[in-house]
Scaffold this motif. Structure first.
Motif, PDB file in Angstrom:
ATOM      1  N   LEU A  51      -6.241   5.453   8.422  1.00 22.80           N
ATOM      2  CA  LEU A  51      -6.105   4.198   7.781  1.00 22.80           C
ATOM      3  C   LEU A  51      -4.891   3.465   7.965  1.00 22.80           C
ATOM      4  CD1 LEU A  51      -6.988   2.471   5.075  1.00 22.80           C
ATOM      5  CD2 LEU A  51      -5.604   4.516   3.778  1.00 22.80           C
ATOM      6  N   GLN A  52      -3.692   4.203   8.378  1.00 30.54           N
ATOM      7  CA  GLN A  52      -2.475   3.764   8.419  1.00 30.54           C
ATOM      8  C   GLN A  52      -2.356   2.595   9.575  1.00 30.54           C
ATOM      9  OE1 GLN A  52       1.066   4.707   7.362  1.00 30.54           O
ATOM     10  NE2 GLN A  52       2.018   3.463   8.483  1.00 30.54           N
ATOM     11  N   LYS A  53      -3.222   3.105  10.761  1.00 28.17           N
ATOM     12  CA  LYS A  53      -3.177   2.148  11.797  1.00 28.17           C
ATOM     13  C   LYS A  53      -3.942   1.026  11.415  1.00 28.17           C
ATOM     14  CE  LYS A  53      -3.810   3.857  16.056  1.00 28.17           C
ATOM     15  NZ  LYS A  53      -4.521   4.080  17.385  1.00 28.17           N
ATOM     16  N   ILE A 111       3.561  -0.961   3.861  1.00 30.00           N
ATOM     17  CA  ILE A 111       3.026   0.351   3.757  1.00 30.00           C
ATOM     18  C   ILE A 111       3.957   1.402   3.428  1.00 30.00           C
ATOM     19  CG2 ILE A 111       1.487   2.131   4.841  1.00 30.00           C
ATOM     20  CD1 ILE A 111       0.554  -0.076   6.668  1.00 30.00           C
ATOM     21  N   SER A 112       3.912   1.999   2.483  1.00 26.96           N
ATOM     22  CA  SER A 112       4.958   3.223   2.176  1.00 26.96           C
ATOM     23  C   SER A 112       3.846   4.448   2.579  1.00 26.96           C
ATOM     24  CB  SER A 112       5.557   3.219   0.912  1.00 26.96           C
ATOM     25  OG  SER A 112       6.124   1.880   0.914  1.00 26.96           O
ATOM     26  N   THR A 113       4.524   5.590   2.833  1.00 28.14           N
ATOM     27  CA  THR A 113       3.574   6.711   2.996  1.00 28.14           C
ATOM     28  C   THR A 113       4.486   8.043   2.556  1.00 28.14           C
ATOM     29  OG1 THR A 113       2.683   5.995   5.015  1.00 28.14           O
ATOM     30  CG2 THR A 113       2.549   8.267   4.836  1.00 28.14           C
ATOM     31  N   ALA A 139       0.847  -1.275   0.135  1.00 25.08           N
ATOM     32  CA  ALA A 139      -0.099  -0.085  -0.067  1.00 25.08           C
ATOM     33  C   ALA A 139       0.987   1.195  -0.052  1.00 25.08           C
ATOM     34  CB  ALA A 139      -0.885   0.094   1.223  1.00 25.08           C
ATOM     35  N   LEU A 140       0.344   2.432  -0.597  1.00 26.73           N
ATOM     36  CA  LEU A 140       1.184   3.627  -0.630  1.00 26.73           C
ATOM     37  C   LEU A 140      -0.062   4.645  -0.256  1.00 26.73           C
ATOM     38  CD1 LEU A 140       3.109   5.676  -1.259  1.00 26.73           C
ATOM     39  CD2 LEU A 140       2.214   5.703  -3.540  1.00 26.73           C
ATOM     40  N   ILE A 141       0.324   5.264   0.890  1.00 25.95           N
ATOM     41  CA  ILE A 141      -0.576   6.418   1.535  1.00 25.95           C
ATOM     42  C   ILE A 141       0.134   7.618   0.934  1.00 25.95           C
ATOM     43  CG2 ILE A 141      -1.327   7.556   3.441  1.00 25.95           C
ATOM     44  CD1 ILE A 141      -1.297   4.755   4.894  1.00 25.95           C
ATOM     45  N   ILE A 142      -0.754   8.424   0.242  1.00 20.53           N
ATOM     46  CA  ILE A 142      -0.331   9.828  -0.030  1.00 20.53           C
ATOM     47  C   ILE A 142      -1.227  10.896   0.645  1.00 20.53           C
ATOM     48  CG2 ILE A 142      -0.019  11.513  -1.979  1.00 20.53           C
ATOM     49  CD1 ILE A 142      -0.123   9.177  -3.935  1.00 20.53           C
ATOM     50  N   ALA A 143      -0.678  11.655   1.521  1.00 20.59           N
ATOM     51  CA  ALA A 143      -1.305  12.447   2.443  1.00 20.59           C
ATOM     52  C   ALA A 143      -1.016  14.051   2.187  1.00 20.59           C
ATOM     53  CB  ALA A 143      -1.323  12.350   3.980  1.00 20.59           C
ATOM     54  N   ARG A 154      -2.355  -1.063  -4.039  1.00 16.21           N
ATOM     55  CA  ARG A 154      -3.327  -0.209  -3.916  1.00 16.21           C
ATOM     56  C   ARG A 154      -2.761   1.129  -3.458  1.00 16.21           C
ATOM     57  NH1 ARG A 154      -8.533  -1.204  -2.582  1.00 16.21           N
ATOM     58  NH2 ARG A 154      -8.295  -2.812  -3.774  1.00 16.21           N
ATOM     59  N   ILE A 155      -3.231   2.300  -3.845  1.00 16.02           N
ATOM     60  CA  ILE A 155      -2.836   3.763  -3.548  1.00 16.02           C
ATOM     61  C   ILE A 155      -3.821   4.160  -2.912  1.00 16.02           C
ATOM     62  CG2 ILE A 155      -1.787   5.810  -4.611  1.00 16.02           C
ATOM     63  CD1 ILE A 155      -0.330   4.002  -6.736  1.00 16.02           C
ATOM     64  N   TYR A 156      -3.525   5.239  -1.855  1.00 19.19           N
ATOM     65  CA  TYR A 156      -4.886   5.832  -1.279  1.00 19.19           C
ATOM     66  C   TYR A 156      -4.339   7.539  -1.202  1.00 19.19           C
ATOM     67  CZ  TYR A 156      -5.651   1.268   0.742  1.00 19.19           C
ATOM     68  OH  TYR A 156      -6.034  -0.208   0.738  1.00 19.19           O
ATOM     69  N   ALA A 157      -5.194   8.176  -1.293  1.00 17.53           N
ATOM     70  CA  ALA A 157      -4.927   9.707  -1.108  1.00 17.53           C
ATOM     71  C   ALA A 157      -6.083  10.595  -0.719  1.00 17.53           C
ATOM     72  CB  ALA A 157      -4.658   9.914  -2.608  1.00 17.53           C
TER      73      ALA A 157
END
Length: 233
Positions: A106-108, A117-119, A91-95, A167-170
């Motif tokens: 979501l990270q937790k 998980i990468s952020t 997963a990649l989180i883009i904040a 999956r990428i989340y933004a």
């Protein structure tokens, strides 16, 4: 609507506070509540955990909330809306900015399911990076260079190999999400991306139509989390 009591207020700085309620909600990352401040108004706020919201002071109600006192009772409607979909892969989180609030939640959540998980976390300045501890190790950029790399969220995203993520989340300001949306479409990976959109909402339950996006979908009901391929601006 029901009422809850504010148990604790964490003042990150003059503009940001996390408000912790005296009860947890049966909620998932990406969902929001309509929070009613008696004597002021009802506003939508993304959950930053099962029992908290994080507020940025931008208007009369949010300025009041940033300084609200523990013990105050507020009205709550929710949790509402569609959440993020978890992945068991990478997963990649883009904040970006205050958009980090639902992504910290979501990270937790993903720590229990995702393989890795990468952020990416970007903001205007260090004072806007209030979720650094929630994200742990992450790539950080600030526009003024006060922390991490000097640059924007786009500088960090463009240097990532996005093909490796399942999956990428933004989440962030609309101008940021529009730019990311165009980039993901160019790469042809939009179906692997979920975005949480922000819109002004009056009701939060799909009646008033104030949060409709280009394809007729309502952010409060069909969103706020959408698959990137389904978004039309």
């Amino acid at each position: 609507m029901f009422t809850v009591k504010i148990e604790e207020v964490i003042e990150h700085n003059e503009r940001y506070s996390t408000i912790i309620f005296d009860r947890s909600f049966r909620a998932y990352p990406g969902q929001f509540i309509m929070l009613h401040v008696f004597g002021l108004e009802e506003i939508p706020l993304s959950l930053s955990s099962e029992n908290s919201v994080t507020v940025k002071a931008v208007g009369e109600t949010t300025r009041y909330l940033v300084k609200i006192k523990p013990g105050t009772r507020v009205g709550v409607k929710g949790p509402l809306g569609n959440p993020f979909s978890p992945t068991s892969g990478k997963a990649l989180i883009i904040a970006a900015g205050i958009g980090a609030a639902p992504l910290a939640f979501l990270q937790k959540f993903l720590e229990k399911y995702a393989e890795e998980i990468s952020t990416i976390y970007a903001a205007r300045s260090y004072d806007d990076l209030i979720f650094l501890e929630s994200f742990g190790e992450c790539r950080v950029a600030t526009e003024d260079g006060s922390y991490g790399e000097q640059g924007t969220v786009f500088d960090l995203v463009y240097s990532e190999d996005l093909e490796e993520y399942d999956r990428i989340y933004a989440c962030g300001p609309e101008i940021v999400l529009r730019g990311l949306y165009n980039y993901f479409k160019e790469l042809g990976i939009e179906k692997r991306v979920e975005m949480s959109l922000e819109r002004y909402m009056k009701c939060g339950i799909g009646v008033c139509g104030s949060c409709v996006i280009g394809n007729g979908m309502r952010v409060c009901v069909e969103g706020p989390v959408f698959n990137c391929a389904d978004i039309v601006w």
